[in-house]
Write a protein that holds these residues in place. Sequence first.
Motif, PDB file in Angstrom:
ATOM      1  N   MET A   1       0.850  -1.205   0.000  1.00  0.00           N
ATOM      2  CA  MET A   1       0.000   0.000   0.000  1.00  0.00           C
ATOM      3  C   MET A   1       0.877   1.243   0.000  1.00  0.00           C
ATOM      4  SD  MET A   1      -2.818   1.159   2.837  1.00  0.00           S
ATOM      5  CE  MET A   1      -3.536   2.791   2.778  1.00  0.00           C
ATOM      6  N   THR A   2       0.600   2.191  -0.922  1.00  0.00           N
ATOM      7  CA  THR A   2       1.379   3.416  -1.025  1.00  0.00           C
ATOM      8  C   THR A   2       1.003   4.361   0.105  1.00  0.00           C
ATOM      9  OG1 THR A   2       1.463   3.208  -3.433  1.00  0.00           O
ATOM     10  CG2 THR A   2       1.929   5.378  -2.498  1.00  0.00           C
ATOM     11  N   THR A   3       2.013   4.880   0.773  1.00  0.00           N
ATOM     12  CA  THR A   3       1.792   5.836   1.866  1.00  0.00           C
ATOM     13  C   THR A   3       2.103   7.245   1.387  1.00  0.00           C
ATOM     14  OG1 THR A   3       4.062   5.721   2.673  1.00  0.00           O
ATOM     15  CG2 THR A   3       2.497   4.067   3.508  1.00  0.00           C
ATOM     16  N   GLY A   4       1.746   8.229   2.214  1.00  0.00           N
ATOM     17  CA  GLY A   4       2.091   9.603   1.892  1.00  0.00           C
ATOM     18  C   GLY A   4       3.590   9.798   1.798  1.00  0.00           C
ATOM     19  N   PHE A   5       4.335   9.127   2.663  1.00  0.00           N
ATOM     20  CA  PHE A   5       5.790   9.210   2.623  1.00  0.00           C
ATOM     21  C   PHE A   5       6.318   8.744   1.272  1.00  0.00           C
ATOM     22  CE2 PHE A   5      10.035   7.460   3.324  1.00  0.00           C
ATOM     23  CZ  PHE A   5      10.673   8.504   3.998  1.00  0.00           C
ATOM     24  N   ASP A   6       5.730   7.674   0.706  1.00  0.00           N
ATOM     25  CA  ASP A   6       6.185   7.143  -0.580  1.00  0.00           C
ATOM     26  C   ASP A   6       6.016   8.159  -1.702  1.00  0.00           C
ATOM     27  OD1 ASP A   6       6.746   4.703   0.638  1.00  0.00           O
ATOM     28  OD2 ASP A   6       4.720   3.938   0.273  1.00  0.00           O
TER      29      ASP A   6
ATOM     30  N   ASP B   1       9.231  13.463  -2.644  1.00  0.00           N
ATOM     31  CA  ASP B   1      10.485  13.421  -3.395  1.00  0.00           C
ATOM     32  C   ASP B   1      11.540  12.638  -2.604  1.00  0.00           C
ATOM     33  OD1 ASP B   1      11.962  15.050  -5.784  1.00  0.00           O
ATOM     34  OD2 ASP B   1      13.305  14.773  -4.062  1.00  0.00           O
ATOM     35  N   PRO B   2      12.376  11.817  -3.267  1.00  0.00           N
ATOM     36  CA  PRO B   2      13.390  11.032  -2.554  1.00  0.00           C
ATOM     37  C   PRO B   2      14.335  11.874  -1.692  1.00  0.00           C
ATOM     38  CG  PRO B   2      13.147  10.238  -4.800  1.00  0.00           C
ATOM     39  CD  PRO B   2      12.315  11.480  -4.700  1.00  0.00           C
ATOM     40  N   ILE B   3      14.626  13.093  -2.117  1.00  0.00           N
ATOM     41  CA  ILE B   3      15.502  13.939  -1.303  1.00  0.00           C
ATOM     42  C   ILE B   3      14.825  14.275   0.017  1.00  0.00           C
ATOM     43  CG2 ILE B   3      16.673  16.178  -1.179  1.00  0.00           C
ATOM     44  CD1 ILE B   3      17.024  16.054  -4.204  1.00  0.00           C
ATOM     45  N   LEU B   4      13.547  14.570  -0.050  1.00  0.00           N
ATOM     46  CA  LEU B   4      12.801  14.841   1.179  1.00  0.00           C
ATOM     47  C   LEU B   4      12.754  13.608   2.068  1.00  0.00           C
ATOM     48  CD1 LEU B   4       9.736  16.945  -0.058  1.00  0.00           C
ATOM     49  CD2 LEU B   4      11.498  17.687   1.542  1.00  0.00           C
ATOM     50  N   GLN B   5      12.502  12.466   1.471  1.00  0.00           N
ATOM     51  CA  GLN B   5      12.479  11.224   2.246  1.00  0.00           C
ATOM     52  C   GLN B   5      13.794  11.032   2.999  1.00  0.00           C
ATOM     53  OE1 GLN B   5      11.630   8.180  -0.628  1.00  0.00           O
ATOM     54  NE2 GLN B   5       9.445   8.684  -0.770  1.00  0.00           N
ATOM     55  N   HIS B   6      14.887  11.279   2.301  1.00  0.00           N
ATOM     56  CA  HIS B   6      16.204  11.125   2.932  1.00  0.00           C
ATOM     57  C   HIS B   6      16.357  12.048   4.136  1.00  0.00           C
ATOM     58  CE1 HIS B   6      20.589  10.821   3.342  1.00  0.00           C
ATOM     59  NE2 HIS B   6      20.574  12.154   3.420  1.00  0.00           N
ATOM     60  N   HIS B   7      15.988  13.302   3.977  1.00  0.00           N
ATOM     61  CA  HIS B   7      16.194  14.267   5.066  1.00  0.00           C
ATOM     62  C   HIS B   7      15.205  14.051   6.208  1.00  0.00           C
ATOM     63  CE1 HIS B   7      19.416  16.840   3.623  1.00  0.00           C
ATOM     64  NE2 HIS B   7      18.926  16.711   2.395  1.00  0.00           N
ATOM     65  N   ILE B   8      14.000  13.600   5.909  1.00  0.00           N
ATOM     66  CA  ILE B   8      13.043  13.303   6.985  1.00  0.00           C
ATOM     67  C   ILE B   8      13.610  12.212   7.892  1.00  0.00           C
ATOM     68  CG2 ILE B   8      10.779  12.268   7.453  1.00  0.00           C
ATOM     69  CD1 ILE B   8       9.776  13.756   4.914  1.00  0.00           C
TER      70      ILE B   8
ATOM     71  N   THR C   1       2.406  22.552   9.131  1.00  0.00           N
ATOM     72  CA  THR C   1       3.311  23.218   8.187  1.00  0.00           C
ATOM     73  C   THR C   1       3.981  22.203   7.272  1.00  0.00           C
ATOM     74  OG1 THR C   1       3.712  25.021   9.746  1.00  0.00           O
ATOM     75  CG2 THR C   1       5.348  24.676   8.010  1.00  0.00           C
ATOM     76  N   GLU C   2       4.533  21.146   7.850  1.00  0.00           N
ATOM     77  CA  GLU C   2       5.190  20.104   7.043  1.00  0.00           C
ATOM     78  C   GLU C   2       4.184  19.365   6.166  1.00  0.00           C
ATOM     79  OE1 GLU C   2       7.694  21.242  10.381  1.00  0.00           O
ATOM     80  OE2 GLU C   2       5.595  20.597  10.256  1.00  0.00           O
ATOM     81  N   ALA C   3       2.941  19.224   6.660  1.00  0.00           N
ATOM     82  CA  ALA C   3       1.910  18.537   5.874  1.00  0.00           C
ATOM     83  C   ALA C   3       1.609  19.286   4.583  1.00  0.00           C
ATOM     84  CB  ALA C   3       0.631  18.387   6.705  1.00  0.00           C
ATOM     85  N   ALA C   4       1.793  20.596   4.583  1.00  0.00           N
ATOM     86  CA  ALA C   4       1.596  21.381   3.365  1.00  0.00           C
ATOM     87  C   ALA C   4       2.881  21.532   2.561  1.00  0.00           C
ATOM     88  CB  ALA C   4       1.045  22.757   3.723  1.00  0.00           C
ATOM     89  N   VAL C   5       3.984  21.814   3.246  1.00  0.00           N
ATOM     90  CA  VAL C   5       5.216  22.205   2.556  1.00  0.00           C
ATOM     91  C   VAL C   5       5.901  21.008   1.888  1.00  0.00           C
ATOM     92  CG1 VAL C   5       7.554  23.102   2.924  1.00  0.00           C
ATOM     93  CG2 VAL C   5       5.578  24.267   3.931  1.00  0.00           C
ATOM     94  N   PHE C   6       5.958  19.854   2.537  1.00  0.00           N
ATOM     95  CA  PHE C   6       6.650  18.709   1.937  1.00  0.00           C
ATOM     96  C   PHE C   6       6.003  18.282   0.608  1.00  0.00           C
ATOM     97  CE2 PHE C   6       8.532  17.038   6.209  1.00  0.00           C
ATOM     98  CZ  PHE C   6       9.430  18.094   6.198  1.00  0.00           C
ATOM     99  N   PRO C   7       4.668  18.151   0.524  1.00  0.00           N
ATOM    100  CA  PRO C   7       4.081  17.830  -0.781  1.00  0.00           C
ATOM    101  C   PRO C   7       4.268  18.937  -1.816  1.00  0.00           C
ATOM    102  CG  PRO C   7       2.562  17.272   0.992  1.00  0.00           C
ATOM    103  CD  PRO C   7       3.672  18.068   1.604  1.00  0.00           C
TER     104      PRO C   7
END
Length: 700
Positions: free
Chosen positions: A1-6, A9-16, A53-59
């Motif tokens: 199942m695809t999550t919001g994290f998936d 962007d991979p760069i964001l995933q790395h830094h999170i 804030t992150e819920a809006a900015v990361f996407p």
Amino acid sequence: MTTGFDLLDPILQHHIVNTLRWPGLRPLQDESAPTIVGGTDAILLAPTAGGKTEAAVFPLLTRMQRERWSGTSVLYVCPLKALLNNLQPRLESYAAWMGRSVATWHGDVTAGGRRRIKAERPDFLLTTPESLESMLVSTGVDPAVVLGDVKAVVVDEVHAFASDDRGWHLLAVLARLEALLGHRFQRIGMSATVGNPEELLDWLQGGSNSAGQVVGPASGEAAPPDITVDSVGTIQSAAKVIAALHAGEKRLVFVDSRRLAEELGAGLRERGITTFVSHSSLSLDERRDSERAFAEARDCVIVATSTLELGIDVGDLDRVIQINAPRTVSSFLQRLGRTGRRDGTSRNCLFLCLGETAVLSTLGMLHCWSLGWVEPVLAPPEPRHIAAQQILALALQTRRVSLGGWRASWGRLPLFGDDGDRVFDHLLEKGFLDHDSGTAFIGPEAEKRFGRRSFMDLLAVFTASPEFRVYAGRQEIGSVDVSVLTDTVDGPRVLLLGGRSWLVTHVDWSRRQVYVEVSNLPGRARWGSMPDDASFRLTRGARAVLLGATPAGVTLTRRATATLGELRTTRATDVSGEGLVVARDGDDWRWWTWAGAKANRTLAAWAPHLIAPRQTFDAESVRLHPDLTGSSIADQIALMRLDEEARRRCPDVDDGALAGLKFSAALPSELARRTLAARQIDVGGALDCCSMGPVLRMGG
């Protein structure tokens, strides 16, 4: 199942994972990603510190990379400059991960800073509605260039905008920018819990048919908060209690007036407590210094008005203390959400009530909260004065406005209603607009009333009483109401500002400046303000408490318990479980409606033959004509509910009240009065009063 994290962007995933060291996204952040990455409008709901804030900015950063956005593509709008300043470092760090940039544009940004923004066009621009409109009308900014690449708008604390005329102003400015650029923006609003999120989303979309989604994941089984109510009598007693409790902890104390903030701050300092003060009449540097010092300290207190309610980060808190009741359940939830952020801590709030009335209003509010009720966010009705302001602002922006097609700049925004043409014609007739060759432009009356400082007064839809700036040497401390400088005092004039006493050494009346020096004498604080009308639901909550209801999950101290017992005894004649009391007290009748001031004002407009004239409307009751009989009162209350013609009547509005409606001079007098009257009534509350049978009590 695809999550919001998936989806990020991979760069964001790395830094999170590696920079923030988060084990995963919070529920809101996970659920918002598909909606925002997909370009859909959204309202994001979460308590304070819920990760909005992150819920809006990361996407949005993800969209920015995938769709190769360039230039200033995201506007981030806040109600307070302080909130923008607080957010900028965090957003800069997130954007830097992706090679993107962030800048802030508001009234305190220097000319050099603005030149850099125009030249470099940062990816995220943090701003206020007033500053955004100033960019539209400024001769030094080409908005089609500087803002031409905007794709999305984030509105932080959207509930604070929507419940005020600044919300209509924001929507109108966004609509004009969309009309200028020829494309619509994705709109994302972030809010604490509200009672009507779907309606809030519809409002944010401004009449658009675009798809939208409310994202507000159900919270987990959190431990119930620790809510305690105490009755302390005076502000000095409150200072004594705060000084004695929770030593070694960081405490945030909310008050609902600047005067109380100053008096409590001074009282705590007298008791040796490290204390900071924050409110809107302190200078920007004073507020920043207080908030920074508080965030870095441990054993201390900061006393604040609602300026610290809207998300400004002051670090981890141990305790929230509330003096008296906040004005809404929503405010209480915002303030409660300041606590319980660290592992091993819980949400908490201690209420310190200054007198019996405060105990009753506090318990009434907590009763509504304990039932799960939160206020719906409702936009102020009939914003004709904002419509007039927008027409003049459009004339400034475009230099000439078509006499036939002027409405096109606002698309489908329901700002003008049925009176738009009357407003436009009035502006022409009274010289606010001049015209020739089928177009209108700024006229001499607009220049006269609003032209000072390049029409800056036209771009701010809120009103503020003129205040005198206070200086200690060259350092600005803040500002004070003129009344504290003009009333009669025995001895030297000493001000209380920033929780400290200042001896007045000189007043420059022409420049509205006060010069002071530090003093050990007790100072005085005062600002003019109009209290908000108590609402129908909170007032009925107080009635329920008098009738025996006790808010679930709330602890009362012995003092509060004793005060409540006294209230239930002394106010027993004012309430009845069988209906609303109509009591004879001497020569007067009083109808205990418990409906709020707006509902009581509405009843007076509907039935002037029943309600006594020339009274000040409070939340609990209205005076009736003294010569009525009990049976005639009951008959007339019953008839009021059936009289449709009477229910169309609105309260009278005097000339003095019109002065408080900004831009009322740009409206026909009748429309200005109708606008104010529509904001002073509560039809639903008044109808409820008419439907509840009166309980007659003779002799008080």
